[in-house]
Design a protein around this motif. Sequence first.
Motif, PDB file in Angstrom:
ATOM      1  N   SER A   1       0.859  -1.189   0.000  1.00 21.97           N
ATOM      2  CA  SER A   1       0.000   0.000   0.000  1.00 21.97           C
ATOM      3  C   SER A   1       0.884   1.222   0.000  1.00 21.97           C
ATOM      4  CB  SER A   1      -0.886   0.086   1.239  1.00 21.97           C
ATOM      5  OG  SER A   1      -1.118  -1.155   1.766  1.00 21.97           O
ATOM      6  N   VAL A   2       0.561   2.127  -0.896  1.00 16.02           N
ATOM      7  CA  VAL A   2       1.256   3.412  -0.925  1.00 16.02           C
ATOM      8  C   VAL A   2       0.436   4.365  -0.075  1.00 16.02           C
ATOM      9  CG1 VAL A   2       2.165   5.237  -2.381  1.00 16.02           C
ATOM     10  CG2 VAL A   2       2.020   2.906  -3.267  1.00 16.02           C
ATOM     11  N   VAL A   3       0.981   4.742   1.063  1.00 16.23           N
ATOM     12  CA  VAL A   3       0.262   5.604   1.988  1.00 16.23           C
ATOM     13  C   VAL A   3       0.686   7.042   1.742  1.00 16.23           C
ATOM     14  CG1 VAL A   3      -0.194   6.068   4.421  1.00 16.23           C
ATOM     15  CG2 VAL A   3       0.249   3.736   3.666  1.00 16.23           C
ATOM     16  N   ARG A   4      -0.319   7.930   1.707  1.00 11.67           N
ATOM     17  CA  ARG A   4      -0.003   9.345   1.516  1.00 11.67           C
ATOM     18  C   ARG A   4       0.333   9.967   2.855  1.00 11.67           C
ATOM     19  NH1 ARG A   4      -1.435  13.102  -3.043  1.00 11.67           N
ATOM     20  NH2 ARG A   4      -2.211  14.497  -1.483  1.00 11.67           N
ATOM     21  N   THR A   5       1.558  10.473   2.972  1.00 17.30           N
ATOM     22  CA  THR A   5       1.942  11.074   4.244  1.00 17.30           C
ATOM     23  C   THR A   5       1.988  12.592   4.152  1.00 17.30           C
ATOM     24  OG1 THR A   5       4.264  10.935   3.623  1.00 17.30           O
ATOM     25  CG2 THR A   5       3.381   9.097   4.879  1.00 17.30           C
TER      26      THR A   5
END
Lengths: 112, 146
Positions: B9-13
């Motif tokens: 999962s590419v998490v938006r930080t």
Amino acid sequence: MRLKDIIEELGLKVLAQGDVDREVNWAYTSDLLSDVMAGAQPGDLWLTIQKHMNIVAVAKLKDLAGVVLAKGVQPSQEVVAKAEEEGIALLLSEEPLFELCGKLYEVLRRKD
Amino acid sequence: MERQVFSYSVVRTGSFEDVGLISTEIKKKLEELGVERNIVRRVSIICFEAEMNISLYAERGGNIFVAVEPDKVDIYVEDDGPGIEDLEKAMQPGYSTAPLWVHELGFGAGMGLPNMEKNSDVFEITSELGKGTKIHSVVFRNKDAA
Ligand SMILES: Nc1ncnc2c1ncn2[C@@H]1O[C@H](COP(=O)(O)OP(=O)(O)O)[C@@H](O)[C@H]1O
Ligand SMILES: [Mg+2]
């Protein structure tokens, strides 16, 4: 030419050591990450003024010989630590990109 | 070798610091599996650009799936918004809606999708405004293997 010879010839400051015995094939200059992803070859030295974290990932993904930051741009301690962790040589030059490129071009050409 | 599937999962930080970590992880996995170097290189480019686009444009992040098979590597990328209005335009080299400060960091040169397509043997992209974007890319292992 080995990376350590280039470091010496150009008087580069070593921020993260990487593999100084690695053969440097050629070099690539760009400040656009996608352009480096598309154009740089494995074993190239990457010359740039980008100093953020992502340069380490790009160098790793492209299997580059190292990254040379021009114009004395100092990366953060986190970036240096990441480069060390990933075994990527991170080098610093006080010279602007144009002069740095010119000098490295001469050095790399000489050995051909 | 059996089919091996990895999902991320590419998490938006809100920061781009992490962009590249997942692609680096994928690259290491493929190397461990003994995937040919040239194939690893192409998959790395595709995954990096996918990771970057999710981080730049998809507010809720997205997913990357990689399936390694004896004859090919499949890459699935999906996010749930905001979608792309004009796909034909988005696929053109140099077209970018990224803001100036993003360009100054060296992100968003309008080369991401074209780079992905160029490095894929099969490249399919579908997108719906307000819904999201899906990409399926295939890199065949028998071609240019080295
Ligand atoms: N996952 C996505 N969701 C929404 N828009 C996207 C997505 N990926 C790409 N785009 C749109 O397509 C354009 C072109 O993408 P790309 O070729 O990767 O170039 P760049 O990211 O450098 O702008 C982007 O500027 C953006 O407008
Ligand atoms: Mg992009």
